[in-house]
Write a protein that holds these residues in place. Structure first.
Motif, PDB file in Angstrom:
ATOM      1  N   ARG A 275       0.810  -1.216   0.000  1.00  0.00           N
ATOM      2  CA  ARG A 275       0.000   0.000   0.000  1.00  0.00           C
ATOM      3  C   ARG A 275       0.844   1.267   0.000  1.00  0.00           C
ATOM      4  NH1 ARG A 275      -5.072  -0.516   3.889  1.00  0.00           N
ATOM      5  NH2 ARG A 275      -5.313  -2.437   2.689  1.00  0.00           N
ATOM      6  N   PHE A 276       1.980   1.238   0.673  1.00  0.00           N
ATOM      7  CA  PHE A 276       2.776   2.463   0.827  1.00  0.00           C
ATOM      8  C   PHE A 276       4.137   2.379   0.144  1.00  0.00           C
ATOM      9  CE2 PHE A 276      -0.080   2.056   4.464  1.00  0.00           C
ATOM     10  CZ  PHE A 276      -0.751   3.267   4.413  1.00  0.00           C
ATOM     11  N   GLY A 277       4.492   1.193  -0.357  1.00  0.00           N
ATOM     12  CA  GLY A 277       5.799   1.035  -0.994  1.00  0.00           C
ATOM     13  C   GLY A 277       6.955   1.100   0.000  1.00  0.00           C
ATOM     14  N   ALA A 278       6.644   1.043   1.299  1.00  0.00           N
ATOM     15  CA  ALA A 278       7.701   1.127   2.311  1.00  0.00           C
ATOM     16  C   ALA A 278       8.500  -0.175   2.343  1.00  0.00           C
ATOM     17  CB  ALA A 278       7.091   1.387   3.687  1.00  0.00           C
ATOM     18  N   VAL A 279       9.800  -0.056   2.496  1.00  0.00           N
ATOM     19  CA  VAL A 279      10.645  -1.250   2.591  1.00  0.00           C
ATOM     20  C   VAL A 279      10.402  -1.910   3.948  1.00  0.00           C
ATOM     21  CG1 VAL A 279      13.016  -2.117   2.616  1.00  0.00           C
ATOM     22  CG2 VAL A 279      12.374  -0.293   1.048  1.00  0.00           C
ATOM     23  N   VAL A 280      10.150  -3.208   3.915  1.00  0.00           N
ATOM     24  CA  VAL A 280       9.885  -3.952   5.152  1.00  0.00           C
ATOM     25  C   VAL A 280      10.915  -5.072   5.276  1.00  0.00           C
ATOM     26  CG1 VAL A 280       7.425  -3.388   5.090  1.00  0.00           C
ATOM     27  CG2 VAL A 280       8.210  -5.529   4.046  1.00  0.00           C
ATOM     28  N   PHE A 281      11.120  -5.535   6.492  1.00  0.00           N
ATOM     29  CA  PHE A 281      12.119  -6.576   6.721  1.00  0.00           C
ATOM     30  C   PHE A 281      11.681  -7.460   7.876  1.00  0.00           C
ATOM     31  CE2 PHE A 281      16.502  -8.080   7.811  1.00  0.00           C
ATOM     32  CZ  PHE A 281      16.833  -8.572   6.565  1.00  0.00           C
TER      33      PHE A 281
END
Ligand SMILES: Nc1ncnc2c1ncn2[C@@H]1O[C@H](COP(=O)(O)OP(=O)(O)O)[C@@H](O)[C@H]1O
Ligand SMILES: [Mg+2]
Length: 229
Positions: free
Chosen positions: A99-105
């Motif tokens: 939804r936000f294109g945020a990098v997740v890990f």
């Protein structure tokens, strides 16, 4: 055999890079059935308020939210084994990424602690001997550790399952990581078998009280999905 181009276009690359457990690849919160209504409400609120929680490194004053109460605030999913903690945490990270294109890990906390120990050992060996292999090892681990510190959203899975040494190393590590991420406006999702009231035993009392400031607590009650009961 896929071409390299097809592979780079494939979404699997996103989830592989994020180190999401493979069984959860591509599954967002809308793909989980039988989510407890209270859990669903909390995770949907987490996602809806993402822009109030995450503050990009280059944010200007104008980009800061009016209400600062959610800045850096993550989730703590706690409950017995098989209550869907890892599934839910992975799904939230997946939806945030989409939804936000945020990098997740995603990282099991025990692996993070081990990476810190290995990093220190390889670095010491490199500094003592100048060994090239040791240098490559410690630089690769450095990249991983930096990612866990700076990534917009990190899932630390299975807190409290790591090996606890008498030095309280895991407690210190956790303290520095969670405080640092929270301070810099980077939410963290934690999963644990430990009740928040018992965190002083695993870690320490100041960490226990900080936990509720850094995370919304989400009890994962109910049946053990793994047993299919
Ligand atoms: N809401 C759900 N409905 C049905 N099955 C689920 C649900 N959440 C998790 N599961 C399944 O139950 C099992 C345990 O889930 P998991 O997320 O690994 O639990 P935990 O991390 O709490 O031990 C997995 O096989 C998972 O696919
Ligand atoms: Mg789990």
């Amino acid at each position: 055999m896929q071409t390299a181009e097809a592979q780079t276009r494939d979404e699997s690359l996103v989830w592989r890079t994020a180190r999401i457990p493979v069984k959860h690849w591509g599954r967002g919160i809308e793909d989980i059935d039988q989510m407890h209504p209270e859990v669903q409400r909390t995770v949907e609120h987490f996602i809806a308020t993402w822009r109030q929680r995450y503050v990009p490194l280059d944010a200007t004053m104008a980009q800061l939210p009016e209400d600062r109460s959610l800045v850096g605030k993550g989730l703590l999913l706690f409950g017995n084994a098989g209550t869907g903690k890892t599934t839910t945490a992975s799904a939230v990270a997946t939806t945030i990424r989409r939804r936000f294109g945020a990098v997740v890990f995603f990282v099991p906390f025990a692996d993070y602690v081990q990476a810190l120990i290995d990093h220190r050992n390889w670095r010491d060996l490199y500094q003592a001997t100048g060994d090239e292999f040791a240098r490559e090892k410690f630089m690769a681990l450095q990249k991983l550790l930096d990612k866990v510190l700076t990534c917009p959203l990190v899932v630390l899975d299975d807190m409290g399952k790591e090996h606890h040494t008498s030095s309280g190393f895991a407690a210190d590590v956790f303290d520095a990581l969670i405080r640092g991420r929270h301070r810099n406006g980077r939410p963290t999702i934690l999963t644990s078998n430990n009740k928040p009231g018992d965190w002083d035993k695993t870690y320490n009392l100041s960490m226990q009280s900080f936990l509720t400031e850094a995370c919304e607590v989400v009890p994962m009650a109910g049946r053990d999905h793994r047993r299919g009961a």
